[in-house]
Write a protein that holds these residues in place. Sequence first.
Motif, PDB file in Angstrom:
ATOM      1  N   ARG A  51      31.625  41.629  40.329  1.00 51.28           N
ATOM      2  CA  ARG A  51      32.029  42.928  40.851  1.00 51.28           C
ATOM      3  C   ARG A  51      32.227  42.843  42.361  1.00 51.28           C
ATOM      4  O   ARG A  51      31.413  42.285  43.079  1.00 51.28           O
ATOM      5  CB  ARG A  51      30.948  43.953  40.539  1.00 51.28           C
ATOM      6  CG  ARG A  51      31.527  45.197  39.961  1.00 51.28           C
ATOM      7  CD  ARG A  51      30.499  46.170  39.458  1.00 51.28           C
ATOM      8  NE  ARG A  51      30.584  46.324  38.026  1.00 51.28           N
ATOM      9  CZ  ARG A  51      31.607  46.884  37.395  1.00 51.28           C
ATOM     10  NH1 ARG A  51      32.624  47.343  38.061  1.00 51.28           N
ATOM     11  NH2 ARG A  51      31.603  46.994  36.092  1.00 51.28           N
ATOM     12  N   CYS A  52      33.323  43.391  42.823  1.00 48.10           N
ATOM     13  CA  CYS A  52      33.635  43.400  44.255  1.00 48.10           C
ATOM     14  C   CYS A  52      32.588  44.235  44.997  1.00 48.10           C
ATOM     15  O   CYS A  52      32.354  45.395  44.646  1.00 48.10           O
ATOM     16  CB  CYS A  52      35.023  43.992  44.486  1.00 48.10           C
ATOM     17  SG  CYS A  52      35.455  44.177  46.231  1.00 48.10           S
ATOM     18  N   PRO A  53      31.966  43.667  46.047  1.00 46.50           N
ATOM     19  CA  PRO A  53      30.981  44.440  46.800  1.00 46.50           C
ATOM     20  C   PRO A  53      31.618  45.510  47.697  1.00 46.50           C
ATOM     21  O   PRO A  53      30.932  46.375  48.222  1.00 46.50           O
ATOM     22  CB  PRO A  53      30.255  43.384  47.632  1.00 46.50           C
ATOM     23  CG  PRO A  53      31.262  42.305  47.805  1.00 46.50           C
ATOM     24  CD  PRO A  53      32.072  42.297  46.542  1.00 46.50           C
ATOM     25  N   THR A 102      38.227  40.583  39.760  1.00 47.62           N
ATOM     26  CA  THR A 102      38.091  39.619  40.854  1.00 47.62           C
ATOM     27  C   THR A 102      38.358  38.225  40.318  1.00 47.62           C
ATOM     28  O   THR A 102      38.353  37.991  39.115  1.00 47.62           O
ATOM     29  CB  THR A 102      36.672  39.668  41.451  1.00 47.62           C
ATOM     30  OG1 THR A 102      35.731  39.328  40.432  1.00 47.62           O
ATOM     31  CG2 THR A 102      36.347  41.039  42.020  1.00 47.62           C
ATOM     32  N   ARG A 103      38.564  37.287  41.234  1.00 45.74           N
ATOM     33  CA  ARG A 103      38.726  35.889  40.828  1.00 45.74           C
ATOM     34  C   ARG A 103      38.142  34.972  41.896  1.00 45.74           C
ATOM     35  O   ARG A 103      38.094  35.320  43.086  1.00 45.74           O
ATOM     36  CB  ARG A 103      40.179  35.552  40.566  1.00 45.74           C
ATOM     37  CG  ARG A 103      41.050  35.528  41.796  1.00 45.74           C
ATOM     38  CD  ARG A 103      42.500  35.185  41.446  1.00 45.74           C
ATOM     39  NE  ARG A 103      43.322  35.218  42.638  1.00 45.74           N
ATOM     40  CZ  ARG A 103      43.539  34.167  43.428  1.00 45.74           C
ATOM     41  NH1 ARG A 103      43.009  33.010  43.159  1.00 45.74           N
ATOM     42  NH2 ARG A 103      44.305  34.291  44.508  1.00 45.74           N
ATOM     43  N   GLU A 104      37.701  33.811  41.452  1.00 47.77           N
ATOM     44  CA  GLU A 104      37.148  32.821  42.369  1.00 47.77           C
ATOM     45  C   GLU A 104      38.288  32.090  43.069  1.00 47.77           C
ATOM     46  O   GLU A 104      39.205  31.589  42.416  1.00 47.77           O
ATOM     47  CB  GLU A 104      36.274  31.834  41.591  1.00 47.77           C
ATOM     48  CG  GLU A 104      35.547  30.851  42.481  1.00 47.77           C
ATOM     49  CD  GLU A 104      34.651  29.914  41.694  1.00 47.77           C
ATOM     50  OE1 GLU A 104      33.425  30.013  41.846  1.00 47.77           O
ATOM     51  OE2 GLU A 104      35.192  29.098  40.911  1.00 47.77           O
ATOM     52  N   LEU A 105      38.234  32.044  44.395  1.00 49.93           N
ATOM     53  CA  LEU A 105      39.232  31.310  45.179  1.00 49.93           C
ATOM     54  C   LEU A 105      38.796  29.874  45.418  1.00 49.93           C
ATOM     55  O   LEU A 105      39.602  28.955  45.378  1.00 49.93           O
ATOM     56  CB  LEU A 105      39.449  31.969  46.542  1.00 49.93           C
ATOM     57  CG  LEU A 105      40.264  33.237  46.602  1.00 49.93           C
ATOM     58  CD1 LEU A 105      40.316  33.761  48.027  1.00 49.93           C
ATOM     59  CD2 LEU A 105      41.661  33.004  46.075  1.00 49.93           C
ATOM     60  N   CYS A 120      41.333  45.603  45.665  1.00 50.84           N
ATOM     61  CA  CYS A 120      41.408  45.967  47.090  1.00 50.84           C
ATOM     62  C   CYS A 120      41.884  44.808  47.971  1.00 50.84           C
ATOM     63  O   CYS A 120      42.053  44.985  49.175  1.00 50.84           O
ATOM     64  CB  CYS A 120      40.073  46.508  47.587  1.00 50.84           C
ATOM     65  SG  CYS A 120      38.751  45.275  47.736  1.00 50.84           S
ATOM     66  N   GLN A 121      42.068  43.628  47.365  1.00 50.46           N
ATOM     67  CA  GLN A 121      42.576  42.435  48.058  1.00 50.46           C
ATOM     68  C   GLN A 121      41.615  41.841  49.091  1.00 50.46           C
ATOM     69  O   GLN A 121      42.001  40.979  49.869  1.00 50.46           O
ATOM     70  CB  GLN A 121      43.933  42.734  48.735  1.00 50.46           C
ATOM     71  CG  GLN A 121      45.003  43.217  47.788  1.00 50.46           C
ATOM     72  CD  GLN A 121      45.321  42.203  46.697  1.00 50.46           C
ATOM     73  OE1 GLN A 121      45.542  41.049  46.974  1.00 50.46           O
ATOM     74  NE2 GLN A 121      45.301  42.654  45.451  1.00 50.46           N
ATOM     75  N   GLU A 122      40.372  42.311  49.114  1.00 47.47           N
ATOM     76  CA  GLU A 122      39.401  41.811  50.089  1.00 47.47           C
ATOM     77  C   GLU A 122      38.727  40.534  49.576  1.00 47.47           C
ATOM     78  O   GLU A 122      38.272  40.490  48.438  1.00 47.47           O
ATOM     79  CB  GLU A 122      38.335  42.862  50.386  1.00 47.47           C
ATOM     80  CG  GLU A 122      38.822  44.016  51.224  1.00 47.47           C
ATOM     81  CD  GLU A 122      39.185  43.598  52.639  1.00 47.47           C
ATOM     82  OE1 GLU A 122      38.499  42.738  53.230  1.00 47.47           O
ATOM     83  OE2 GLU A 122      40.153  44.162  53.164  1.00 47.47           O
TER      84      GLU A 122
END
Length: 157
Positions: A118-120, A127-130, A147-149
């Motif tokens: 989950r995006c903080p 989300t995905r792991e970069l 949110c692209q963060e």
Amino acid sequence: MVSAVREIVAAVQDPELPVVTIEQLGILRDVRVDDTGAVTVDITPTYSGCPAMDAIRADIAAALARNGVDDVEVRTVLAPAWTTDWITPDGRAALEEHGIAPPGPAHGTVTTLTLSVRCPHCGSPDTRELARFGSTACKALWVCRACQEPFDHVKAL
């Protein structure tokens, strides 16, 4: 005396995650004071090759020295191995509040599969792991599709 010394040590910040203390992260294992006033502190690294352990030992000794305690031994204890279950609830909240996704519970020896983190920032599970390694070896770099963060995620160990 032990409780006062423990309070000083517990307030030492983690050098790689300065938004949490070593107690909140679960690194602080034990604090003992003997009859002569000598202090022994046991700490456990988040993983056996953690490069921050020298800095943590120095920070503990410095914090105690500032409070008049000079006879200090900081021991590294590897067993049982640190687990993300040792991160306190307020430690998890502090990580999330500062944009670092806390790991889910490790559930002892059971390895859990993380399908998404989950995006903080916005709370989205999209989300995905970069990169498997983020700003430190114990964190991975993730990005939120909503949110692209980008954000760090503490790896579950």
